[in-house]
Enzyme design. Sequence first.
Site, short mmCIF file in Angstrom:
data_model
loop_
_atom_site.label_atom_id
_atom_site.label_comp_id
_atom_site.label_asym_id
_atom_site.label_seq_id
_atom_site.Cartn_x
_atom_site.Cartn_y
_atom_site.Cartn_z
N GLY A 31 -113.35 15.41 -67.17
CA GLY A 31 -112.04 15.11 -67.72
C GLY A 31 -111.15 14.42 -66.71
N GLY A 36 -112.66 4.32 -64.52
CA GLY A 36 -114.06 4.47 -64.09
C GLY A 36 -114.86 5.17 -65.17
CG HIS A 37 -114.13 9.33 -66.14
ND1 HIS A 37 -112.92 9.67 -65.59
CD2 HIS A 37 -115.06 10.12 -65.56
CE1 HIS A 37 -113.11 10.64 -64.72
NE2 HIS A 37 -114.39 10.93 -64.66
CD GLN A 61 -119.47 19.66 -60.65
OE1 GLN A 61 -120.12 19.70 -61.68
NE2 GLN A 61 -119.06 18.52 -60.14
CD GLN A 149 -122.57 1.65 -56.16
OE1 GLN A 149 -122.71 0.64 -56.84
NE2 GLN A 149 -122.18 1.61 -54.89
CE LYS A 150 -115.50 8.89 -56.24
NZ LYS A 150 -114.82 9.92 -56.92
CD GLN A 154 -122.39 13.58 -59.93
OE1 GLN A 154 -121.89 14.67 -59.73
NE2 GLN A 154 -121.77 12.66 -60.64
NE ARG A 188 -111.86 16.95 -56.11
CZ ARG A 188 -113.11 17.10 -56.57
NH1 ARG A 188 -113.90 16.06 -56.70
NH2 ARG A 188 -113.56 18.30 -56.90
#
Length: 285
Positions: A31, A36-37, A61, A149-150, A154, A188
Amino acid sequence: MQTFATISALRSFLAPHRASGHTIGFVPTMGALHEGHLSLVRRAVADCDIAVVSIFVNPTQFGPTEDLARYPRDLEGDSRLCASAGAHARFAPEPREIYPEGFCTWVEQNDATARCLEGEHRPTHFRGVLTVCLKFFNIVQPNRAYFGQKDFQQALLVRRMARQLDLPTEVVTCPIIREADGLAMSSRNRYLDPAARKQAASLSRGLEKARAALAAGERSAAALTALIRAELLAAGPCEIDYIAIADPDTLAPVETVDRSAVALLAVRIATTRLIDNLLLTPPQP
Ligand code: PAF
């Protein structure tokens, strides 16, 4: 767009689509959605018949001293953004739906690729990410799942999990979306006050300096790392968790950039921990 909070309701929605041969694209998120999302959602919408977005701040996480409690939550705003990007379904379960009482099954990767960088600084992070991703993949059973890709490490670990556990899902990595001054978009970034926000542009500036130096003939990873460090420190006080030049497939450190590599960094500015990365391609002789 349809909204679901339970696994059974989402499954009932998806089953007839799957039976009709529709392809399913899946975008897992926590969320606080940003461009980007939304670039991932649009890609899923373009590539697949049905696009499903999950919104779940995954408690497993986060480390015990991390920002789980203050992580930004805005389900209504996120739902509007998902709908406007063309998503067909939004799945926002409660933690108990995903982790019922007694939950004790985990996915872990125990090698240097998983234990380095983010894995070193956030020792339980990837266990939580991989476990929730496997659960979501099993719930949604997507043909393709989209990651940014950020979060380079992951995406690499999730792709490896899919391969090693024989999942039918193709893991697609999409480019980093940046603000005008180069800052990689992140939920963030909302934590940054104006001074910290200005300073945060030093991450991408440092990475771009490394890319320019490589293009000008500098191949020493130590020299490229020093350039990035100087750029970060020149912008103001910060705590650098790591700056690394690594093999893009294994994340093993690289000494001389004579083939493709990735520069990755994690930096704390004020109370906010930011990560970024850039693929490096040496100039052809
Ligand atoms: O990248 C994220 O937002 C999270 O790690 C993910 C993939 C949604 C798993 O919780």
